[in-house]
Write a protein that holds these residues in place. Sequence first.
Motif, PDB file in Angstrom:
ATOM      1  N   CYS A   1       2.342   4.604   8.425  1.00  0.00           N
ATOM      2  CA  CYS A   1       2.456   3.231   7.891  1.00  0.00           C
ATOM      3  C   CYS A   1       1.306   2.360   8.432  1.00  0.00           C
ATOM      4  CB  CYS A   1       3.799   2.593   8.261  1.00  0.00           C
ATOM      5  SG  CYS A   1       5.184   3.326   7.417  1.00  0.00           S
ATOM      6  N   LYS A   2       0.092   2.711   8.011  1.00  0.00           N
ATOM      7  CA  LYS A   2      -1.094   2.004   8.506  1.00  0.00           C
ATOM      8  C   LYS A   2      -1.341   0.760   7.650  1.00  0.00           C
ATOM      9  CE  LYS A   2      -6.020   2.826   9.466  1.00  0.00           C
ATOM     10  NZ  LYS A   2      -6.681   2.058   8.402  1.00  0.00           N
TER      11      LYS A   2
ATOM     12  N   THR B   1      -0.844   2.091   4.027  1.00  0.00           N
ATOM     13  CA  THR B   1      -1.079   3.486   3.673  1.00  0.00           C
ATOM     14  C   THR B   1      -0.138   4.404   4.452  1.00  0.00           C
ATOM     15  OG1 THR B   1      -3.416   3.022   3.284  1.00  0.00           O
ATOM     16  CG2 THR B   1      -2.822   5.336   3.585  1.00  0.00           C
ATOM     17  N   SER B   2       0.487   5.339   3.729  1.00  0.00           N
ATOM     18  CA  SER B   2       1.288   6.371   4.387  1.00  0.00           C
ATOM     19  C   SER B   2       1.126   7.656   3.588  1.00  0.00           C
ATOM     20  CB  SER B   2       2.758   5.959   4.424  1.00  0.00           C
ATOM     21  OG  SER B   2       3.535   7.035   4.901  1.00  0.00           O
TER      22      SER B   2
ATOM     23  N   LYS C   1      -0.203  -1.585  -2.473  1.00  0.00           N
ATOM     24  CA  LYS C   1      -0.869  -2.880  -2.310  1.00  0.00           C
ATOM     25  C   LYS C   1       0.170  -3.976  -2.078  1.00  0.00           C
ATOM     26  CE  LYS C   1      -4.819  -1.885  -5.349  1.00  0.00           C
ATOM     27  NZ  LYS C   1      -4.284  -0.736  -6.119  1.00  0.00           N
TER      28      LYS C   1
ATOM     29  N   ASP D   1       1.856   3.741  -5.646  1.00  0.00           N
ATOM     30  CA  ASP D   1       0.611   2.995  -5.839  1.00  0.00           C
ATOM     31  C   ASP D   1       0.820   1.688  -6.606  1.00  0.00           C
ATOM     32  OD1 ASP D   1      -0.627   5.029  -4.551  1.00  0.00           O
ATOM     33  OD2 ASP D   1      -1.080   6.138  -6.378  1.00  0.00           O
TER      34      ASP D   1
ATOM     35  N   GLY E   1      -2.608  -4.038   1.985  1.00  0.00           N
ATOM     36  CA  GLY E   1      -1.749  -2.924   1.615  1.00  0.00           C
ATOM     37  C   GLY E   1      -1.313  -2.120   2.833  1.00  0.00           C
TER      38      GLY E   1
ATOM     39  N   GLY F   1      -1.408   9.346   2.782  1.00  0.00           N
ATOM     40  CA  GLY F   1      -2.519   9.339   1.826  1.00  0.00           C
ATOM     41  C   GLY F   1      -2.359   8.413   0.631  1.00  0.00           C
ATOM     42  N   GLU F   2      -1.210   7.758   0.519  1.00  0.00           N
ATOM     43  CA  GLU F   2      -1.018   6.823  -0.605  1.00  0.00           C
ATOM     44  C   GLU F   2      -1.014   5.395  -0.073  1.00  0.00           C
ATOM     45  OE1 GLU F   2       1.742   8.450  -4.011  1.00  0.00           O
ATOM     46  OE2 GLU F   2       2.786   8.558  -2.097  1.00  0.00           O
ATOM     47  N   THR F   3      -1.599   4.478  -0.838  1.00  0.00           N
ATOM     48  CA  THR F   3      -1.620   3.072  -0.403  1.00  0.00           C
ATOM     49  C   THR F   3      -0.835   2.203  -1.382  1.00  0.00           C
ATOM     50  OG1 THR F   3      -3.785   3.380   0.613  1.00  0.00           O
ATOM     51  CG2 THR F   3      -3.085   1.114   0.207  1.00  0.00           C
TER      52      THR F   3
ATOM     53  N   GLU G   1      -3.458  -2.025   6.010  1.00  0.00           N
ATOM     54  CA  GLU G   1      -4.865  -2.123   5.574  1.00  0.00           C
ATOM     55  C   GLU G   1      -5.274  -3.590   5.407  1.00  0.00           C
ATOM     56  OE1 GLU G   1      -6.541   0.534   5.458  1.00  0.00           O
ATOM     57  OE2 GLU G   1      -5.188   2.205   4.991  1.00  0.00           O
TER      58      GLU G   1
END
Length: 444
Positions: A256-257, A270-271, A277, A2, A268, A273-275, A259
């Motif tokens: 590896c979405k 997200t992978s 930034k 994070d 950022g 459930g964690e993002t 954002e």
Amino acid sequence: MDEEYDVIVLGTGLKECILSGLLSVDGLKVLHMDRNDYYGGESTSLNLVQLWKRFRGSDKPPANLGPSRDYNVDMVPKFMMANGTLVRVLIHTDVTKYLSFKAVDGSYVFNKGKVHKVPATDIEALKSPLMGLFEKRRFRKFIIYVQDYDENDPKTHGGLDLTRVTTRELISKYGLDDNTVDFIGHALALHRDDCYLDEPALDTVKRMKLYAESLARFQGGSPYIYPLYGLGELPQAFARLSAVYGGTYMLNKPECKVEFDVEGKVCGVTSEGETAKCKKVVCDPSYLPNKVRKVGKVARAIAIMSHPIPNTDDSHSVQVILPQKQLGRKSDMYLFCCSYSHNVAPKGKFIAFVSSEAETDRPEIELKPGIDLLGPVDELFFDTYDRLEPVNEPSLDNCFISTSYDGTTHFESTVMDVLHLYRMITGKNADLSVDLSAASAAEE
């Protein structure tokens, strides 16, 4: 995870790894992730079992091919020009300390149905069967003009402004015939089609000089070098480099979405459930499929053989360029061969590739002119993949997407894309004024 990063790089393909290395060396805080559990993305290197799984759907390759682990089959095989831009990048980032190179034995061109060594100097020109006696003299004069040409010394320009004179006009001054022009443009200057003839000649002259200088570097039979154990070594070397500068690498990260904020700027990734930034994202086309378009596709054949390519003077590593005109095509075809001498196959085995921009949907028929030059093969695989390029505006969304790898078997076009992205990300040119001899200790 994070934390906040300057740049998040997605995918560990060659282009992404080089950029992550350059940006880390610049002092940026970089996080580098890949959804795969291996390095290299599209440009990975496979052992024999992996190769069988991918192309034959089984994990039992024939025993007579030797141990699986002795194979390092590059999926995007490309040679490096010894004095070329990629080698400058490797030296600039000091990644050369993790790699060992070896010169490539031969550089050949297909002309009138035969394979010939590419003549790169005035002395080689006089021996080459590619030209008749009078044509050799004309070619030699042209080569000497190119060798002596110095951009900053007007005395060497022969009264011509090469930023205005086209290549076609320059070549016509020497009265060279179409056959000669063909191998100059495609095998020495490494152009991929014939558009260069109507563009300013300076670029072609610089490319020819690069070829000649690279050739002189090792007094070998070609201007190319290649890492021992293949190109799969490069992404891993850059990963080590990045770690030295405080960069973080994470493999096997699903999704590896990317954002975006309300303005459509990246904020950022997200992978699981964690993002994390970030201000900018660098990635290959597969991570942002809605920001790229298809511009073509590459057809390739991969062969495992027990002998070198015929008519290449028993070269254990070699590039053969088949210019489009010789085949009645719109784009060049490339042959690439490497062997146990570069530690990419067991002793006595050779790996050959035939690749080209696909002009049909039938690679086995389209690549036949190249495959016919290989002689008997033990195994042959065919593959096509789409060539994608970005359509987004990086100044608006801060996404910097690389283009897919082309069908060439040398690195010049790949590195140009990397340097272009670097310029967009940082607003400056990469400093590549390096001491080229720094890479020479490793080569032998």
